[in-house]
Design a protein around this motif. Structure first.
Motif, PDB file in Angstrom:
ATOM      1  N   ARG A   1      22.251  -9.029   1.012  1.00  0.00           N
ATOM      2  CA  ARG A   1      23.533  -9.313   1.670  1.00  0.00           C
ATOM      3  C   ARG A   1      24.689  -8.445   1.181  1.00  0.00           C
ATOM      4  N   SER A   2      24.393  -7.387   0.491  1.00  0.00           N
ATOM      5  CA  SER A   2      25.442  -6.495  -0.003  1.00  0.00           C
ATOM      6  C   SER A   2      25.065  -5.056   0.341  1.00  0.00           C
ATOM      7  N   PRO A   3      25.879  -4.363   1.142  1.00  0.00           N
ATOM      8  CA  PRO A   3      25.560  -2.973   1.509  1.00  0.00           C
ATOM      9  C   PRO A   3      25.364  -2.071   0.296  1.00  0.00           C
ATOM     10  N   GLU A   4      26.202  -2.256  -0.726  1.00  0.00           N
ATOM     11  CA  GLU A   4      26.086  -1.417  -1.933  1.00  0.00           C
ATOM     12  C   GLU A   4      24.774  -1.693  -2.659  1.00  0.00           C
ATOM     13  N   GLN A   5      24.454  -2.979  -2.843  1.00  0.00           N
ATOM     14  CA  GLN A   5      23.194  -3.343  -3.492  1.00  0.00           C
ATOM     15  C   GLN A   5      22.009  -2.897  -2.636  1.00  0.00           C
ATOM     16  N   ALA A   6      22.140  -3.033  -1.330  1.00  0.00           N
ATOM     17  CA  ALA A   6      21.048  -2.654  -0.427  1.00  0.00           C
ATOM     18  C   ALA A   6      20.742  -1.167  -0.529  1.00  0.00           C
ATOM     19  N   ALA A   7      21.776  -0.356  -0.659  1.00  0.00           N
ATOM     20  CA  ALA A   7      21.576   1.091  -0.783  1.00  0.00           C
ATOM     21  C   ALA A   7      20.825   1.417  -2.070  1.00  0.00           C
ATOM     22  N   GLU A   8      21.191   0.749  -3.165  1.00  0.00           N
ATOM     23  CA  GLU A   8      20.517   0.988  -4.442  1.00  0.00           C
ATOM     24  C   GLU A   8      19.056   0.548  -4.386  1.00  0.00           C
ATOM     25  N   VAL A   9      18.831  -0.643  -3.837  1.00  0.00           N
ATOM     26  CA  VAL A   9      17.466  -1.161  -3.767  1.00  0.00           C
ATOM     27  C   VAL A   9      16.609  -0.274  -2.867  1.00  0.00           C
ATOM     28  N   ALA A  10      17.176   0.183  -1.756  1.00  0.00           N
ATOM     29  CA  ALA A  10      16.415   1.051  -0.844  1.00  0.00           C
ATOM     30  C   ALA A  10      15.957   2.317  -1.570  1.00  0.00           C
ATOM     31  N   GLN A  11      16.814   2.854  -2.447  1.00  0.00           N
ATOM     32  CA  GLN A  11      16.418   4.032  -3.230  1.00  0.00           C
ATOM     33  C   GLN A  11      15.226   3.700  -4.129  1.00  0.00           C
ATOM     34  N   GLU A  12      15.268   2.500  -4.746  1.00  0.00           N
ATOM     35  CA  GLU A  12      14.158   2.069  -5.593  1.00  0.00           C
ATOM     36  C   GLU A  12      12.884   1.909  -4.776  1.00  0.00           C
ATOM     37  N   VAL A  13      13.039   1.401  -3.558  1.00  0.00           N
ATOM     38  CA  VAL A  13      11.885   1.198  -2.683  1.00  0.00           C
ATOM     39  C   VAL A  13      11.205   2.534  -2.387  1.00  0.00           C
ATOM     40  N   TYR A  14      11.994   3.539  -2.043  1.00  0.00           N
ATOM     41  CA  TYR A  14      11.396   4.832  -1.707  1.00  0.00           C
ATOM     42  C   TYR A  14      10.827   5.538  -2.936  1.00  0.00           C
ATOM     43  N   LEU A  15      11.399   5.257  -4.096  1.00  0.00           N
ATOM     44  CA  LEU A  15      10.791   5.774  -5.324  1.00  0.00           C
ATOM     45  C   LEU A  15       9.419   5.134  -5.515  1.00  0.00           C
ATOM     46  N   ASP A  16       9.349   3.827  -5.282  1.00  0.00           N
ATOM     47  CA  ASP A  16       8.068   3.119  -5.358  1.00  0.00           C
ATOM     48  C   ASP A  16       7.053   3.715  -4.387  1.00  0.00           C
ATOM     49  N   ILE A  17       7.515   3.944  -3.160  1.00  0.00           N
ATOM     50  CA  ILE A  17       6.617   4.478  -2.127  1.00  0.00           C
ATOM     51  C   ILE A  17       6.128   5.873  -2.512  1.00  0.00           C
ATOM     52  N   TRP A  18       7.036   6.695  -3.022  1.00  0.00           N
ATOM     53  CA  TRP A  18       6.661   8.051  -3.455  1.00  0.00           C
ATOM     54  C   TRP A  18       5.634   8.007  -4.576  1.00  0.00           C
ATOM     55  N   LEU A  19       5.859   7.104  -5.544  1.00  0.00           N
ATOM     56  CA  LEU A  19       4.970   7.013  -6.701  1.00  0.00           C
ATOM     57  C   LEU A  19       3.616   6.410  -6.349  1.00  0.00           C
ATOM     58  N   HIS A  20       3.590   5.492  -5.371  1.00  0.00           N
ATOM     59  CA  HIS A  20       2.366   4.742  -5.086  1.00  0.00           C
ATOM     60  C   HIS A  20       1.789   5.021  -3.704  1.00  0.00           C
ATOM     61  N   ALA A  21       2.226   6.107  -3.084  1.00  0.00           N
ATOM     62  CA  ALA A  21       1.715   6.434  -1.745  1.00  0.00           C
ATOM     63  C   ALA A  21       0.199   6.590  -1.747  1.00  0.00           C
ATOM     64  N   ALA A  22      -0.345   7.060  -2.866  1.00  0.00           N
ATOM     65  CA  ALA A  22      -1.794   7.268  -2.944  1.00  0.00           C
ATOM     66  C   ALA A  22      -2.564   5.954  -2.865  1.00  0.00           C
ATOM     67  N   HIS A  23      -1.892   4.848  -3.149  1.00  0.00           N
ATOM     68  CA  HIS A  23      -2.569   3.554  -3.140  1.00  0.00           C
ATOM     69  C   HIS A  23      -2.606   2.924  -1.751  1.00  0.00           C
ATOM     70  N   TYR A  24      -1.884   3.544  -0.797  1.00  0.00           N
ATOM     71  CA  TYR A  24      -1.924   2.989   0.561  1.00  0.00           C
ATOM     72  C   TYR A  24      -3.218   3.390   1.257  1.00  0.00           C
ATOM     73  N   SER A  25      -3.787   2.441   1.974  1.00  0.00           N
ATOM     74  CA  SER A  25      -4.969   2.693   2.796  1.00  0.00           C
ATOM     75  C   SER A  25      -4.766   1.971   4.117  1.00  0.00           C
ATOM     76  N   PRO A  26      -5.199   2.560   5.235  1.00  0.00           N
ATOM     77  CA  PRO A  26      -5.076   1.878   6.533  1.00  0.00           C
ATOM     78  C   PRO A  26      -5.717   0.489   6.535  1.00  0.00           C
ATOM     79  N   THR A  27      -6.658   0.258   5.614  1.00  0.00           N
ATOM     80  CA  THR A  27      -7.273  -1.072   5.542  1.00  0.00           C
ATOM     81  C   THR A  27      -6.264  -2.118   5.069  1.00  0.00           C
ATOM     82  N   ARG A  28      -5.150  -1.681   4.480  1.00  0.00           N
ATOM     83  CA  ARG A  28      -4.103  -2.605   4.048  1.00  0.00           C
ATOM     84  C   ARG A  28      -3.222  -3.029   5.218  1.00  0.00           C
ATOM     85  N   GLY A  29      -3.438  -2.421   6.385  1.00  0.00           N
ATOM     86  CA  GLY A  29      -2.645  -2.784   7.551  1.00  0.00           C
ATOM     87  C   GLY A  29      -1.682  -1.680   7.946  1.00  0.00           C
ATOM     88  N   ASN A  30      -0.771  -2.035   8.837  1.00  0.00           N
ATOM     89  CA  ASN A  30       0.235  -1.107   9.334  1.00  0.00           C
ATOM     90  C   ASN A  30       1.034  -0.506   8.167  1.00  0.00           C
TER      91      ASN A  30
END
Length: 204
Positions: free
Chosen positions: A61-90
């Motif tokens: 519920r906070s645009p400033e906090q949301a921007a920070e968290v979104a950055q963390e999310v994409y860092l997570d995705i970058w670091l763990h992209a290798a763990h994604y498999s289509p068997t995990r779903g969309n």
């Protein structure tokens, strides 16, 4: 009129085909990102950032906090992209799950911090000097912990990072790393022992 009804070759089919193509592209971009392709990750970000930011914003519920968290999310995705498999779903569902988890963690952290500050304020307003000293000590401890983490093996550090800083359960860590849960427990246990020794913490 019959001419107004969608057919297999009409708008419905085209929409379904478009969605399928987008899913396929996201899967491809995740796989390329896992190989370190920054241009693929940039495209992945462009295609999904609005959705990810929206998921996070609804929770924090906070645009400033949301921007920070979104950055963390994409860092997570970058670091763990290798763990994604289509068997995990969309792939977008996988990404939004990470986003939601990170957003919930941020809210819990904010609530915990606020409660701590309120308790501190009620307990004593005369400990400003002590409070500053505690902050200095905390910064020093953080530096020590980061330095001690460098002494761990890559496997130990990754397991501890996911379990204690990423908020995953040991079973989830095992799934992300694709190793038996017993292996995860061993890595975490041995890593924590080495971390404790590196920090000079004795057993009570």
């Amino acid at each position: 009129m019959p001419g107004n009804q969608p057919t297999a070759d009409g708008p419905v089919a085209a929409e379904g085909s478009g969605r399928s193509a987008q899913v396929h592209r996201l899967v491809e971009l995740l796989h390329l990102s896992a190989r370190g392709r920054e241009t693929a990750f940039a495209e992945l970000y462009d295609l999904t950032s609005a959705r990810i930011h929206g998921v996070v914003l609804r929770v924090v519920r906070s645009p400033e906090q949301a921007a920070e968290v979104a950055q963390e999310v994409y860092l997570d995705i970058w670091l763990h992209a290798a763990h994604y498999s289509p068997t995990r779903g969309n792939p977008l569902a996988w990404m939004t799950t990470i986003a939601h988890r990170r957003a919930v963690d941020r809210v819990r952290s904010l609530v915990s911090t606020q409660a701590r500050e309120e308790r501190y304020g009620h307990s004593s307003v005369e400990r400003d000097t002590d409070h500053v000293w505690e902050n200095v000590k905390q910064d020093f401890e953080t530096h020590r912990v980061r330095k001690a983490l460098q002494a761990l093996t890559a496997a130990q550090r990754e397991a501890i990072d996911l379990a204690y800083f990423g908020g995953y359960t040991q079973r989830e860590v095992a799934g992300l790393l694709r190793v038996p849960i017993g292996t995860v427990k061993t890595r975490i246990r041995d890593g924590l022992i080495k971390l404790r020794d590196g920090l000079g913490i004795d057993d009570e």
